[in-house]
Design a protein around this motif. Structure first.
Motif, PDB file in Angstrom:
ATOM      1  N   TRP A 258       9.142   1.708  -8.234  1.00 36.58           N
ATOM      2  CA  TRP A 258       9.765   2.101  -6.968  1.00 36.58           C
ATOM      3  C   TRP A 258      10.399   0.913  -6.260  1.00 36.58           C
ATOM      4  O   TRP A 258      11.463   1.044  -5.658  1.00 36.58           O
TER       5      TRP A 258
ATOM      6  N   ARG B 291       3.537   2.165 -10.933  1.00 33.17           N
ATOM      7  CA  ARG B 291       4.542   3.046 -10.328  1.00 33.17           C
ATOM      8  C   ARG B 291       5.199   2.342  -9.143  1.00 33.17           C
ATOM      9  O   ARG B 291       6.414   2.428  -8.949  1.00 33.17           O
ATOM     10  N   ALA B 292       4.415   1.618  -8.357  1.00 39.97           N
ATOM     11  CA  ALA B 292       4.945   0.898  -7.194  1.00 39.97           C
ATOM     12  C   ALA B 292       5.998  -0.125  -7.616  1.00 39.97           C
ATOM     13  O   ALA B 292       7.015  -0.289  -6.943  1.00 39.97           O
TER      14      ALA B 292
ATOM     15  N   ARG C 280       7.239   8.502  -2.669  1.00 38.49           N
ATOM     16  CA  ARG C 280       8.280   7.544  -3.031  1.00 38.49           C
ATOM     17  C   ARG C 280       9.340   7.380  -1.945  1.00 38.49           C
ATOM     18  O   ARG C 280       9.658   6.259  -1.549  1.00 38.49           O
TER      19      ARG C 280
ATOM     20  N   ASP D 291       0.830  -1.212   0.000  1.00 40.60           N
ATOM     21  CA  ASP D 291       0.000   0.000   0.000  1.00 40.60           C
ATOM     22  C   ASP D 291       0.865   1.263   0.000  1.00 40.60           C
ATOM     23  O   ASP D 291       0.561   2.236  -0.698  1.00 40.60           O
TER      24      ASP D 291
ATOM     25  N   SER E 171      -4.613  -2.005 -10.540  1.00 41.16           N
ATOM     26  CA  SER E 171      -5.091  -1.075  -9.516  1.00 41.16           C
ATOM     27  C   SER E 171      -4.259   0.207  -9.572  1.00 41.16           C
ATOM     28  O   SER E 171      -3.102   0.187  -9.970  1.00 41.16           O
ATOM     29  N   PRO E 172      -4.857   1.324  -9.133  1.00 41.46           N
ATOM     30  CA  PRO E 172      -4.131   2.597  -9.167  1.00 41.46           C
ATOM     31  C   PRO E 172      -2.812   2.538  -8.395  1.00 41.46           C
ATOM     32  O   PRO E 172      -2.752   2.000  -7.291  1.00 41.46           O
ATOM     33  N   GLY E 173      -1.767   3.054  -9.018  1.00 37.65           N
ATOM     34  CA  GLY E 173      -0.460   3.151  -8.382  1.00 37.65           C
ATOM     35  C   GLY E 173       0.396   1.910  -8.461  1.00 37.65           C
ATOM     36  O   GLY E 173       1.564   1.937  -8.071  1.00 37.65           O
ATOM     37  N   THR E 174      -0.123   0.812  -8.970  1.00 40.98           N
ATOM     38  CA  THR E 174       0.621  -0.450  -8.957  1.00 40.98           C
ATOM     39  C   THR E 174       1.802  -0.435  -9.919  1.00 40.98           C
ATOM     40  O   THR E 174       2.889  -0.904  -9.573  1.00 40.98           O
TER      41      THR E 174
ATOM     42  N   ARG F 231       2.257   1.800  -3.392  1.00 34.94           N
ATOM     43  CA  ARG F 231       1.227   2.235  -4.343  1.00 34.94           C
ATOM     44  C   ARG F 231       0.796   3.683  -4.109  1.00 34.94           C
ATOM     45  O   ARG F 231       0.447   4.391  -5.043  1.00 34.94           O
ATOM     46  N   ALA F 232       0.834   4.127  -2.840  1.00 35.16           N
ATOM     47  CA  ALA F 232       0.306   5.451  -2.511  1.00 35.16           C
ATOM     48  C   ALA F 232       1.386   6.529  -2.426  1.00 35.16           C
ATOM     49  O   ALA F 232       1.095   7.706  -2.617  1.00 35.16           O
ATOM     50  N   GLY F 233       2.616   6.139  -2.088  1.00 39.35           N
ATOM     51  CA  GLY F 233       3.687   7.124  -1.950  1.00 39.35           C
ATOM     52  C   GLY F 233       3.576   7.883  -0.647  1.00 39.35           C
ATOM     53  O   GLY F 233       2.761   7.539   0.199  1.00 39.35           O
TER      54      GLY F 233
END
Length: 178
Positions: A64, A60-61, A15, A8, A55-58, A11-13
């Motif tokens: 990272w 980018r996660a 970073r 989580d 899912s949103p942010g995945t 996904r949410a930051g």
């Protein structure tokens, strides 16, 4: 649990906070004199992210997560590595060298082609007379390694509050003729 929380966070930051938390969980830590094993591993976090694909942010996660180094020694080292990455500088992290006397030394960062070692110093870890003595001996050992031609040291304060200064000093050292 730990994996879900870290997934989580990734996904949410933001970073930097997410990467520091993940690296803390991936590494062995000594807490109150007791060595604790890693709380998770990269494979488990990768699987958690794959389960959240779409899912949103995945996406980018996942990017990272690739920035994480399980061997990072401290949050200051993690943030320093992220600042170097953002500046387009990609040294070896936690590079291990052998001194002429056969002692192993681990460098926070090493630009091998230029022979530039970079160390990040946190006062909390290095703040006693004995640790200062060990540090002085260690830096002398580092500079005896034939691969090391120069050594830069930065405080955690430099990393957190003066990252542009740190980056400029490193760029200047890297620009020097061999």
């Amino acid at each position: 649990g730990v994996r879900r929380t870290l997934t989580d966070l990734l996904r949410a930051g933001p970073r930097d906070d997410a990467v520091v938390a993940v690296e803390s969980a991936l590494g062995c830590r000594t807490v109150n004199g007791i060595r604790r094993p890693p709380l998770t591993d990269v494979a488990a976090l990768t699987a958690s992210l794959k389960a959240k694909a779409g899912s949103p942010g995945t996406a980018r996660a996942s990017t990272w997560l690739r920035l994480c180094d399980p061997h990072a020694g401290s949050p200051a080292e993690t943030i320093a590595r992220l600042r170097l990455h953002d500046a387009g500088l990609h040294p070896e992290s936690q590079a291990e060298l052998i001194t002429p006397a056969g002692r192993r030394v681990r460098l926070d960062f090493f630009f091998r082609a230029k022979g530039l070692a970079v160390e990040i110093e946190g006062y909390a870890y290095h703040g006693t007379r004995d640790s200062h003595r060990r540090d002085v001996a260690r830096y002398n050992q580092i500079l005896q390694c034939p691969e090391v031609r120069s050594l830069l040291r930065f405080t955690a304060e430099d990393v957190f509050h003066r990252p542009a200064y740190m980056i400029q000093e490193i760029r200047t050292a890297l620009a020097k003729k061999l």
